[in-house]
Design a protein around this motif. Sequence first.
Motif, mmCIF file in Angstrom:
data_model
loop_
_atom_site.group_PDB
_atom_site.id
_atom_site.type_symbol
_atom_site.label_atom_id
_atom_site.label_comp_id
_atom_site.label_asym_id
_atom_site.label_seq_id
_atom_site.Cartn_x
_atom_site.Cartn_y
_atom_site.Cartn_z
ATOM 1 N N ASP A 21 11.480 -4.587 -10.081
ATOM 2 C CA ASP A 21 10.222 -5.265 -9.730
ATOM 3 C C ASP A 21 9.072 -4.697 -10.554
ATOM 4 O OD1 ASP A 21 9.425 -2.885 -8.552
ATOM 5 O OD2 ASP A 21 9.669 -3.571 -6.483
ATOM 6 N N LEU A 22 7.977 -5.411 -10.550
ATOM 7 C CA LEU A 22 6.819 -5.039 -11.370
ATOM 8 C C LEU A 22 5.540 -5.308 -10.584
ATOM 9 C CD1 LEU A 22 5.916 -4.095 -14.224
ATOM 10 C CD2 LEU A 22 5.861 -6.507 -14.894
ATOM 11 N N TYR A 23 4.670 -4.299 -10.502
ATOM 12 C CA TYR A 23 3.440 -4.415 -9.716
ATOM 13 C C TYR A 23 2.219 -4.035 -10.552
ATOM 14 C CZ TYR A 23 5.655 -5.217 -5.163
ATOM 15 O OH TYR A 23 6.338 -5.767 -4.109
ATOM 16 N N PHE A 24 1.086 -4.610 -10.177
ATOM 17 C CA PHE A 24 -0.205 -4.277 -10.793
ATOM 18 C C PHE A 24 -0.848 -3.142 -10.016
ATOM 19 C CE2 PHE A 24 -4.862 -4.838 -10.700
ATOM 20 C CZ PHE A 24 -5.141 -4.641 -12.050
ATOM 21 N N ASN A 25 -1.249 -2.116 -10.727
ATOM 22 C CA ASN A 25 -1.915 -0.965 -10.120
ATOM 23 C C ASN A 25 -3.417 -1.232 -10.073
ATOM 24 O OD1 ASN A 25 -3.068 1.465 -9.432
ATOM 25 N ND2 ASN A 25 -2.104 2.646 -11.069
ATOM 26 N N THR A 26 -3.951 -1.489 -8.880
ATOM 27 C CA THR A 26 -5.380 -1.808 -8.758
ATOM 28 C C THR A 26 -6.259 -0.599 -9.022
ATOM 29 O OG1 THR A 26 -5.522 -1.280 -6.394
ATOM 30 C CG2 THR A 26 -4.827 -3.529 -6.993
ATOM 31 N N GLY A 27 -5.698 0.613 -8.820
ATOM 32 C CA GLY A 27 -6.522 1.815 -8.956
ATOM 33 C C GLY A 27 -7.408 2.061 -7.759
ATOM 34 N N ASP A 28 -7.163 1.327 -6.662
ATOM 35 C CA ASP A 28 -7.997 1.447 -5.466
ATOM 36 C C ASP A 28 -7.184 1.944 -4.279
ATOM 37 O OD1 ASP A 28 -10.372 0.540 -6.654
ATOM 38 O OD2 ASP A 28 -9.731 -1.537 -6.440
ATOM 39 N N LEU A 29 -7.763 2.871 -3.527
ATOM 40 C CA LEU A 29 -7.158 3.359 -2.301
ATOM 41 C C LEU A 29 -7.721 2.577 -1.125
ATOM 42 C CD1 LEU A 29 -7.301 7.231 -2.892
ATOM 43 C CD2 LEU A 29 -5.407 5.664 -3.358
ATOM 44 N N VAL A 30 -6.846 2.109 -0.255
ATOM 45 C CA VAL A 30 -7.262 1.349 0.915
ATOM 46 C C VAL A 30 -6.587 1.909 2.164
ATOM 47 C CG1 VAL A 30 -7.620 -0.756 -0.442
ATOM 48 C CG2 VAL A 30 -5.425 -0.377 0.709
ATOM 49 N N VAL A 31 -7.097 1.484 3.318
ATOM 50 C CA VAL A 31 -6.526 1.862 4.613
ATOM 51 C C VAL A 31 -6.361 0.591 5.440
ATOM 52 C CG1 VAL A 31 -6.901 3.120 6.776
ATOM 53 C CG2 VAL A 31 -7.539 4.166 4.597
ATOM 54 N N ILE A 32 -5.227 0.482 6.129
ATOM 55 C CA ILE A 32 -4.991 -0.635 7.047
ATOM 56 C C ILE A 32 -4.998 -0.087 8.471
ATOM 57 C CG2 ILE A 32 -3.398 -2.471 7.743
ATOM 58 C CD1 ILE A 32 -2.270 -2.412 4.893
ATOM 59 N N ASP A 33 -5.864 -0.636 9.321
ATOM 60 C CA ASP A 33 -5.947 -0.104 10.689
ATOM 61 C C ASP A 33 -4.931 -0.781 11.603
ATOM 62 O OD1 ASP A 33 -6.960 -2.572 11.481
ATOM 63 O OD2 ASP A 33 -9.004 -1.861 11.800
ATOM 64 N N GLU B 262 5.812 3.265 1.041
ATOM 65 C CA GLU B 262 4.707 2.567 1.696
ATOM 66 C C GLU B 262 4.100 3.450 2.778
ATOM 67 O OE1 GLU B 262 4.881 -1.829 2.141
ATOM 68 O OE2 GLU B 262 7.041 -1.557 1.934
ATOM 69 N N VAL B 263 2.791 3.401 2.904
ATOM 70 C CA VAL B 263 2.101 4.239 3.883
ATOM 71 C C VAL B 263 2.122 3.572 5.256
ATOM 72 C CG1 VAL B 263 0.567 5.223 2.141
ATOM 73 C CG2 VAL B 263 -0.156 3.199 3.402
ATOM 74 N N ALA B 264 2.030 4.401 6.294
ATOM 75 C CA ALA B 264 1.929 3.884 7.655
ATOM 76 C C ALA B 264 0.497 3.443 7.918
ATOM 77 C CB ALA B 264 2.338 4.966 8.645
ATOM 78 N N LYS B 265 0.305 2.625 8.923
ATOM 79 C CA LYS B 265 -1.045 2.175 9.271
ATOM 80 C C LYS B 265 -1.937 3.370 9.586
ATOM 81 C CE LYS B 265 -0.021 -2.477 10.936
ATOM 82 N NZ LYS B 265 -0.107 -3.428 12.070
ATOM 83 N N GLY B 266 -3.170 3.268 9.115
ATOM 84 C CA GLY B 266 -4.122 4.341 9.346
ATOM 85 C C GLY B 266 -4.184 5.358 8.236
ATOM 86 N N GLY B 267 -3.204 5.320 7.331
ATOM 87 C CA GLY B 267 -3.181 6.271 6.233
ATOM 88 C C GLY B 267 -3.653 5.645 4.939
ATOM 89 N N ASP C 200 -5.318 -2.933 13.823
ATOM 90 C CA ASP C 200 -5.562 -4.364 14.033
ATOM 91 C C ASP C 200 -5.335 -5.174 12.767
ATOM 92 O OD1 ASP C 200 -6.295 -4.079 16.746
ATOM 93 O OD2 ASP C 200 -8.299 -3.405 16.151
ATOM 94 N N ASP C 201 -4.742 -4.541 11.764
ATOM 95 C CA ASP C 201 -4.371 -5.193 10.503
ATOM 96 C C ASP C 201 -5.551 -5.519 9.601
ATOM 97 O OD1 ASP C 201 -1.610 -5.155 11.095
ATOM 98 O OD2 ASP C 201 -1.825 -6.949 12.335
ATOM 99 N N PHE C 202 -6.671 -4.850 9.790
ATOM 100 C CA PHE C 202 -7.795 -5.010 8.869
ATOM 101 C C PHE C 202 -7.657 -4.013 7.727
ATOM 102 C CE2 PHE C 202 -9.660 -7.040 12.601
ATOM 103 C CZ PHE C 202 -10.220 -8.166 12.029
ATOM 104 N N ILE C 203 -8.000 -4.453 6.537
ATOM 105 C CA ILE C 203 -7.900 -3.618 5.340
ATOM 106 C C ILE C 203 -9.299 -3.130 4.964
ATOM 107 C CG2 ILE C 203 -7.101 -3.494 2.954
ATOM 108 C CD1 ILE C 203 -5.385 -5.979 3.504
ATOM 109 N N VAL D 132 0.880 -1.168 0.000
ATOM 110 C CA VAL D 132 0.000 0.000 0.000
ATOM 111 C C VAL D 132 0.917 1.216 0.000
ATOM 112 C CG1 VAL D 132 -1.838 1.240 1.178
ATOM 113 C CG2 VAL D 132 -1.788 -1.257 1.252
ATOM 114 N N ILE D 133 0.894 1.960 -1.105
ATOM 115 C CA ILE D 133 1.874 3.033 -1.299
ATOM 116 C C ILE D 133 1.202 4.402 -1.339
ATOM 117 C CG2 ILE D 133 3.484 1.518 -2.508
ATOM 118 C CD1 ILE D 133 2.442 2.622 -5.158
ATOM 119 N N LYS D 134 2.001 5.422 -1.054
ATOM 120 C CA LYS D 134 1.487 6.789 -1.079
ATOM 121 C C LYS D 134 1.121 7.191 -2.502
ATOM 122 C CE LYS D 134 3.810 8.528 3.076
ATOM 123 N NZ LYS D 134 4.679 9.581 3.647
#
Length: 516
Positions: free
Chosen positions: A450-462, A408-413, A464-467, A388-390
């Motif tokens: 390295d090579l990554y797939f861009n989902t186009g979706d923004l997510v947050v990890i709290d 990579e973003v910190a938890k909560g961001g 407790d490690d829930f996405i 999960v990247i900025k």
Amino acid sequence: MFLWLIFAAALLGLFFRYPYFFQDVQYVLNKLKVRHRVLTYIKTNYTILDRFVDVVQTQPHKPFIRFKDETFSYRDADELSNRAARVLLHTGRVKEGDTVALLVWNQPMFLWLWLGLVKLGCSAAFLNCNIRSRSLLHCFSCSGAKTLVAAEELQDAVEEVLPSLLEQQVTVFILADRCKAAGVESFKDKMSQVSSEPLPKDLRSHLTLQSPAVYVYTSGTTGLPKAAVITHSKLWAMSFLQSIAGVTAKDVVYISLPLYHTAGFVGFTAALQMGVTVALRSKFSASQFWDDCRKYNVTVILYIGEIMRYLCNTPKKLNDRNHKVRLAMGNGIRPDVWRDFLSRFGNIQIREFYGATEGNLALMNYSGKIGAIGRDTFFHKRFYPYAVIKYDVDKGEALRDSSGFCIEVAKGGPGLLVSEISARAPFSGYARDLQQTEKKRLHDVLKKGDLYFNTGDLVVIDEDDFIYFQDRVGDTFRWKGENVSTNEVADVITLADCVKEANVYGVEVPGSIWLS
């Protein structure tokens, strides 16, 4: 005895400190088992069609598809798909390796056609039944198909683009007994004139699990729809999601989602590989949903968030909990709707999952945490790498550090979800669209090369490690569970239609027109 007590105490302490530890491990183990099975199938070239043929042999008389007041057994499905294949074969215009486009609403014939096409060694392009004119022609053309099979009720949409199709020497069938339109052939009447005997296996001898099984259209973030390539191996992997969620061969699965989307179609292939009975609905109906579930003794339902919201906005009834549904599987359900649904319709396990049609990563909320789409764990990331990247929403690009790598973003961001592309997690891209395929690839994300797939979706990890899903980037809105680009609005639906559709069941339309 003393050692056992210490061991038990250690497990108890582990549980209280990490309450989801065992669930996390079990989920990853289940996914690894699926990966092993798919790799085995790749080596032996065992397709979902081969699995279907095996199921027909072991349980020929078990109900496979229940549609309205009709019931089709597994043997019926085999024989009817043989007939559909022979109609296409006998025209002399469809040969092994071809792609045939289907413009068909939910009905058993959709399934017979796809099974028949695989028996011919062909692939299918699933056209969205709501698109018209320019978008319809575009979707048909980018699939590379030279044959179109359309539902009888969609004949007007076909005739609108028929001159262009005939100019390209496209063969057009309508699922009817008769058709008077010039340049269009009937299909159903021909099925009664051909044999239902099995087709020669050598017709599909060229197929491998890396061959395209279907093309499913997704709008992504900009432009006209793109044809995502779903290979036979990916179709296998997607079809195991239901078994990971807890579906068994004893279940009856209710599908009211469009079969031309992965959410609906994979529900069918997942049921097929387990030998499950499917109750199929032509179109979702909130007023008839629970009546259908009672009629067909449904135990598993498939949803998108919009469906659950519509159900919660229907008038309450005394028999709301009078059903056998034990499991709901889908994506896009909001936390408030999740709570309302459980409160009103009973203790139904909800398995919210995340995954893009063309993507290479799947997440699942197996713990029942309301609002989450999955968990961020070391075990899962170890075998299915993602990050999960900025992301700069205004510039529409990932932020990079002084070394040129993503941050990579910190938890909560909030951050952009990206998943590593590898031999075990491939990205097949879009048919005949290298430019859009490359746009979904991110290079040098965490390290050089390295090579990554861009989902186009923004997510947050709290903490407790829930996405949690937060938003989608780009100029899109949601309509009937689909990502629709603003460029497609003229061809797909007007804003007034959006509001009218949403208001049928009292659904409030926010300013962003985010309907699911």
